[in-house]
Scaffold this active site. Structure first.
Site, PDB file in Angstrom:
ATOM      1  N   SER A 129       0.819  -1.201   0.000  1.00 45.15           N
ATOM      2  CA  SER A 129       0.000   0.000   0.000  1.00 45.15           C
ATOM      3  C   SER A 129       0.861   1.262   0.000  1.00 45.15           C
ATOM      4  CB  SER A 129      -0.959  -0.037   1.185  1.00 45.15           C
ATOM      5  OG  SER A 129      -1.931   0.985   1.099  1.00 45.15           O
ATOM      6  N   HIS A 157      -7.370  -5.427   0.198  1.00 43.35           N
ATOM      7  CA  HIS A 157      -6.184  -4.601   0.010  1.00 43.35           C
ATOM      8  C   HIS A 157      -4.918  -5.251   0.567  1.00 43.35           C
ATOM      9  CE1 HIS A 157      -4.442  -0.693  -0.879  1.00 43.35           C
ATOM     10  NE2 HIS A 157      -3.985  -0.558   0.361  1.00 43.35           N
ATOM     11  N   ASP A 167     -10.695  -4.319  -4.909  1.00 42.47           N
ATOM     12  CA  ASP A 167     -10.083  -3.594  -3.802  1.00 42.47           C
ATOM     13  C   ASP A 167     -10.847  -2.293  -3.593  1.00 42.47           C
ATOM     14  OD1 ASP A 167      -8.502  -2.193  -2.019  1.00 42.47           O
ATOM     15  OD2 ASP A 167      -6.612  -2.600  -3.037  1.00 42.47           O
TER      16      ASP A 167
END
Length: 287
Positions: A106, A266, A238
């Protein structure tokens, strides 16, 4: 252009303690795992046993996260992604690491790009799991997934109802409530509870600045500067990062390939660790 923060002299033992650095595995290549916002290095445990068989693995916690040394927290430093990038730079310098394989989850993908721009010799390859250079929508030119006002409301919720904020975000990150793609994947309350605990176990003093830096940064202009071979691993479902963001990121990077994994959520390294490992291994071996 990313701001370059200056490192303060610090003995290696203090750096490793400060960032709770753990080293394991075997192999001629070193792989550095960087966790995402609200997480810690324990989130890598599902893919770690597979990586340890082939790589020298370095894990850490950003200052203000996990089991890092919270006394080392500097408010001015960690209000910006560059402050977290400096953690990585200092770890690499103190451990004499260069040409490592960087894996970021991320927002750590973006933090890794900042490092690659400032110190390109530190990385040989870069792997991004569910990356986003910007979470904010900017008209038709770019759809990051959220309106600024919605993100501002999410940050305000951290002050008003920290547990409620975690209860809202954790299921979204895991992908709970979305139609199951693979019946063999266990997307149950265990991962949600783990993320909720991780989100809410850290004092808002440390988590809020990281959240603001995560959700309000716009690093799209950084992408064309990165020349390292990059692998982008994107979930097909996602709620935080749409596939279109992955496609945008691939187009802007100079040397990137995008792999879409049929999955919800995610956190591919937690829900689909073997898929992540297989793609990383193939990416390194075939480069």
């Amino acid at each position: 252009m990313s701001e370059t923060l200056q490192s303060k002299p610090c003995h290696s033992a203090l750096i490793t303690k400060r960032n709770n650095v753990k080293i394991s595995g075997k192999g001629s290549q070193t792989i550095l795992l960087a966790h995402g916002f609200g997480c810690n290095q324990n989130m890598w445990r599902f893919v770690l046993p597979h990586l340890e068989k082939h790589f020298n693995v370095v894990m850490f916690d950003y200052v203000g996260c996990g089991n890092s040394d919270f006394s080392a927290y500097q408010e001015s430093r960690y209000q910006h992604l560059e402050g977290y990038a400096l953690d990585i730079i200092e770890i690499c310098d103190e451990l004499n690491l260069q040409s490592v394989i960087f894996v970021g989850h991320s927002i750590s993908s973006t933090i890794g790009w900042i490092v690659a721009d400032q110190r390109p010799e530190l990385f040989s390859h870069m792997v991004s799991i569910c990356p986003s250079p910007c979470f904010i929508n900017y008209g038709e030119d770019y759809q990051g997934g959220f309106e600024r006002s919605d993100l501002e409301g999410l940050i305000q919720l951290m002050d008003k109802d920290y547990i409620g904020w975690g209860n809202y975000l954790a299921p979204m990150v895991v992908g709970a409530g979305l139609p199951k793609i693979d019946a063999n994947v266990d997307e149950n309350d265990q991962l949600i509870n783990e993320l909720l605990t991780s989100f809410c176990s850290t004092d808002v003093t440390y988590s809020k600045p990281f959240a603001q830096a995560t959700f309000f940064s716009d690093c799209r202009k950084l992408l064309p500067k990165i020349s390292h071979p990059c692998l982008l691993l994107q979930s097909s479902n996602d709620a935080l990062v749409d596939v279109s963001v992955g496609e945008y990121t691939q187009q802007k990077l100079k040397n990137a390939e995008l792999k879409i994994i049929e999955a919800n959520g995610h956190c591919l390294h937690m829900t689909h660790p073997m898929h992540v490992f297989d793609h990383i291994q193939s990416f390194i071996e075939n480069d």
